[in-house]
Design an enzyme around this catalytic site. Structure first.
Site, PDB file in Angstrom:
ATOM      1  CG  ASP A  44      -0.276   0.084   2.536  1.00  0.00           C
ATOM      2  OD1 ASP A  44       0.961  -0.060   2.602  1.00  0.00           O
ATOM      3  OD2 ASP A  44      -0.975   0.286   3.532  1.00  0.00           O
ATOM      4  CG  ASP A  46       1.323   3.402   4.653  1.00  0.00           C
ATOM      5  OD1 ASP A  46       0.153   3.071   4.949  1.00  0.00           O
ATOM      6  OD2 ASP A  46       2.265   2.595   4.584  1.00  0.00           O
ATOM      7  CD  GLU A  67     -16.902   6.067  -2.278  1.00  0.00           C
ATOM      8  OE1 GLU A  67     -17.451   5.468  -3.230  1.00  0.00           O
ATOM      9  OE2 GLU A  67     -16.715   5.528  -1.168  1.00  0.00           O
TER      10      GLU A  67
END
Length: 109
Positions: A44, A46, A67
């Site tokens: 990922d 960060d 979103e």
């Protein structure tokens, strides 16, 4: 030696575009394995967002940002944190090994 972000440019550009649209007033720092090393293709990204005018003031728009990132075609998970909502001990860890990912594109209101 300055830290370097281990992220394909096309992914970085996509994340930057979404940040510009959703949180133009935020200063954005990258940290974690994509900065300190050890990242792999599926790691990922960060990010911590800061209000440059007042580091203790939470940023608005994080929900919409999360979103937008989740709906994007960027094929990695982008973890977003608000600096003002993190404990001081986490600030210290981030400050040790992080890099400035994006300066604000417009001043905070």
């Amino acid at each position: 030696m300055a830290p370097k972000l281990d992220l394909l440019p096309r992914y970085a550009e996509g994340v930057l575009r979404i940040l510009d649209e959703q949180v133009p007033e935020a200063e954005v720092w990258a940290f974690g394995s994509r900065v300190v090393g050890g990242a792999h293709e599926g790691s990922d990204l960060d990010l911590v967002l800061r209000n440059p005018g007042d580091l203790t003031a939470p940023l608005s728009g994080l929900g919409a940002l999360i979103e937008a990132l989740s709906q994007s075609t960027i094929p990695i998970l982008v973890e977003v944190h608000d600096w003002a909502r993190l404990p001081d001990s986490f600030h210290e860890e981030i400050e040790k090994k992080s890099l400035l990912f994006r300066v604000p594109v417009k001043p905070a209101a």
